[in-house]
Design an enzyme around this catalytic site. Structure first.
Site, short mmCIF file in Angstrom:
data_model
loop_
_atom_site.label_atom_id
_atom_site.label_comp_id
_atom_site.label_asym_id
_atom_site.label_seq_id
_atom_site.Cartn_x
_atom_site.Cartn_y
_atom_site.Cartn_z
N HIS A 169 57.45 44.01 82.79
CA HIS A 169 56.29 43.36 82.15
C HIS A 169 55.10 44.32 81.98
O HIS A 169 54.13 43.98 81.29
CB HIS A 169 55.80 42.16 82.97
CG HIS A 169 56.79 41.03 83.02
ND1 HIS A 169 57.28 40.43 81.88
CD2 HIS A 169 57.39 40.40 84.07
CE1 HIS A 169 58.15 39.47 82.23
NE2 HIS A 169 58.23 39.44 83.56
N ASP B 40 67.19 36.71 88.32
CA ASP B 40 66.52 35.40 88.24
C ASP B 40 67.10 34.48 87.17
O ASP B 40 66.67 33.34 87.03
CB ASP B 40 65.00 35.56 88.07
CG ASP B 40 64.62 36.61 87.05
OD1 ASP B 40 65.51 37.15 86.39
OD2 ASP B 40 63.40 36.87 86.93
ZN LIG Z 1 62.23 37.90 85.76
#
Ligand SMILES: [Zn+2]
Length: 325
Positions: A115, A241
């Site tokens: 990110h 995830d």
């Molecule tokens: Zn993630």
């Protein structure tokens, strides 16, 4: 497959209840040890110049100073403690050294990176580890073309941004639809710009998508594009995830699914570096890492039926402007 890890990665910690905490990598290393994989290479410390291969020097300065002062939050999710600058630098160094080693490697690093944009840390990420490794490979003449495959549940907005106008770094992401999950980006129409047009590939999936949808994406989109791009090196942003029991997303990949993903990597590029991104179920993260390592090394073909959807057909159509699919 070689393992890269440093016990120093445990030092980036402010709040033990934060999902991105030191137990994640500790559990992976312990699980691998229980399976007889106990050797790892400790990355060497490197200077901050490697960060500036992709990050704005002002941002690097800011993180260094803010971290030294024990500054807390870069954003509501992303914390810095006193040692975070050097540990985030070591996380990037681990992925970079693994990639430059020329061996196939699995890096058990944290904090994660995908990110982090040129000038901003967010979503638990401080520096973009995989982007720094990709740029290092090109900078040092070890690769002419690099592919990044990001199967973390979240879209790697930072990696996409850094290489958006580049034709020598192909970014391919399979993630939960941005309308239903952080960071809200990664739509199929985001295809890159200028010379980079066509070299960003986004495959958003609806909540509930599992192994069969992923196998369709691999066979019909990811593998044909890898074949046409023909990268010298593949970096994997390996998030766990998207597993069905990870509480942070609504995707439903199983352990077998991860083994399947890993078994396909060798078809994509001659050299592979797998770097850790997300994955927050502490009871699973070790086992899933082992599944990726063993799935990668196994010669056994893993068959998963394909599930085609109308939306995936539409995505293929968008991408057909650049790739023959
Ligand atoms: Zn993630």
């Amino acid at each position: 497959m070689r393992i890269y890890y440093s016990p120093k990665y445990l030092g980036h910690s402010c709040n033990p209840y934060h999902p991105e905490n030191p137990k994640r990598v500790e559990r992976i290393i312990n699980y691998l040890k229980s399976k007889g994989i106990s050797d790892y290479i400790e990355p060497k410390e490197e200077s901050r110049e490697i960060l500036e291969l992709v990050h704005d020097p002002n941002y690097v300065n800011f993180v260094e100073e803010f971290s030294r002062e024990g500054g807390e939050a870069l954003d509501p999710d992303t914390y810095l403690c006193r040692d975070s600058f050097s540990i985030a630098l070591l996380s990037a160094s681990g992925v970079r050294q693994a990639a430059l080693s020329g061996e196939d490697c699995f890096v058990v690093n944290r904090p994660p990176g995908h990110h982090a944009t040129k000038d901003k840390g967010m979503g638990f990420c401080i520096f973009n580890n995989v982007a720094i490794a990709s740029e290092s490979l090109i900078d040092q003449g070890k690769a002419r073309k690099v592919m990044i495959l990001d199967w973390d549940a979240h879209h790697g907005n930072g990696t996409q941004e850094i290489f958006y106008s580049r034709e020598d770094v192909l970014y391919v992401s399979i993630h939960q639809d941005g309308r239903t999950l952080y960071p809200g980006t990664g739509f199929p129409e985001e295809v890159g710009a200028e010379e980079g047009e066509g070299y960003t590939v986004n495959i958003p999936l609806p909540p509930g998508a599992g192994d069969e949808t992923y196998s369709y994406c691999f066979e019909e989109i990811v593998l044909p594009i890898a074949d046409q791009f023909s990268p010298d090196h593949l970096l994997v942003s390996c998030g766990f995830d998207c597993h069905e029991e990870d509480y942070i997303s609504s995707l439903r990949v199983t352990e077998r699914g991860f083994r399947y993903f890993a078994s396909k990597l060798r078809e994509m590029a001659p050299k592979i570096t797998i770097a850790l991104e997300g994955g927050y179920n502490l009871n699973l993260i070790g086992k899933l890492s082992y599944s990726v390592i063993s799935g990668y090394s196994s010669d056994k073909e893993i068959e998963i039926p394909h599930k085609k959807t109308e939306e995936l057909e539409r995505i293929k159509e968008v991408l057909s402007a650049y790739w023959s699919l």
